[in-house]
Design a protein around this motif. Structure first.
Motif, PDB file in Angstrom:
ATOM      1  N   UNK A   1      32.112  38.094  21.555  1.00 50.19           N
ATOM      2  CA  UNK A   1      31.296  39.277  21.271  1.00 50.19           C
ATOM      3  C   UNK A   1      29.808  38.940  21.394  1.00 50.19           C
ATOM      4  N   UNK A   2      29.430  37.770  20.915  1.00 51.01           N
ATOM      5  CA  UNK A   2      28.047  37.307  21.051  1.00 51.01           C
ATOM      6  C   UNK A   2      27.686  37.143  22.533  1.00 51.01           C
ATOM      7  N   UNK A   3      28.597  36.549  23.290  1.00 56.07           N
ATOM      8  CA  UNK A   3      28.363  36.384  24.738  1.00 56.07           C
ATOM      9  C   UNK A   3      28.225  37.741  25.423  1.00 56.07           C
ATOM     10  N   UNK A   4      29.059  38.699  25.007  1.00 52.88           N
ATOM     11  CA  UNK A   4      28.996  40.039  25.589  1.00 52.88           C
ATOM     12  C   UNK A   4      27.607  40.646  25.382  1.00 52.88           C
ATOM     13  N   UNK A   5      27.104  40.576  24.152  1.00 51.64           N
ATOM     14  CA  UNK A   5      25.795  41.179  23.879  1.00 51.64           C
ATOM     15  C   UNK A   5      24.664  40.431  24.574  1.00 51.64           C
ATOM     16  N   UNK A   6      24.781  39.111  24.711  1.00 50.68           N
ATOM     17  CA  UNK A   6      23.782  38.356  25.471  1.00 50.68           C
ATOM     18  C   UNK A   6      23.760  38.796  26.937  1.00 50.68           C
ATOM     19  N   UNK A   7      24.945  38.921  27.522  1.00 49.91           N
ATOM     20  CA  UNK A   7      25.032  39.352  28.917  1.00 49.91           C
ATOM     21  C   UNK A   7      24.529  40.783  29.084  1.00 49.91           C
TER      22      UNK A   7
END
Length: 127
Positions: free
Chosen positions: A115-121
């Protein structure tokens, strides 16, 4: 493929998927030694290929090393999904999400939450 679909085709396919019949496809032949019904050999082959695919796809567990080796690939897949403007609910159903989640659960200090990676992307692509 449409030649296989007809009355009783589902029952034939289910009986062909029975592990006892997959072990010995010869059991599908009539006891008189004559030829099998038309299309029954194709159903047997289809059932065997479906069984082989399900074994390779669902019963083979990946090791942490294999997951780590493909980490960049999973991140790239998520980047593509974000580029395609998929919703987070759709991405949560993807293979890359599950693999990244597995890595995070096993090695949380080394791998971020998907989820963190999703928001970073998402933030990177919006800027």
């Amino acid at each position: 493929m449409t030649a296989l679909i007809g009355p009783g085709a589902v029952k034939r396919l289910q009986s062909a998927l029975d592990p006892r019949s997959l072990a010995d496809p010869v059991t599908q032949l009539p006891p008189s030694g004559g030829s099998a019904r038309p299309g029954s050999q194709a159903i047997i082959q289809l059932a065997q290929s479906v069984a082989a695919m399900s074994q390779a796809t669902f019963t083979t567990a990946l090791t942490i090393g294999e997951l780590e080796a493909n980490y960049a690939l999973y991140c790239k897949a998520m980047r593509i999904l974000v580029l395609e403007e998929k919703t987070i609910q759709q991405i949560r159903r993807s293979v890359c999400w599950h693999r990244l989640e597995c890595l995070h659960q096993c090695l949380p200090r080394q791998y971020k939450n998907p989820e963190h990676l999703y928001f970073l992307l998402k933030r990177e692509l919006n800027s």
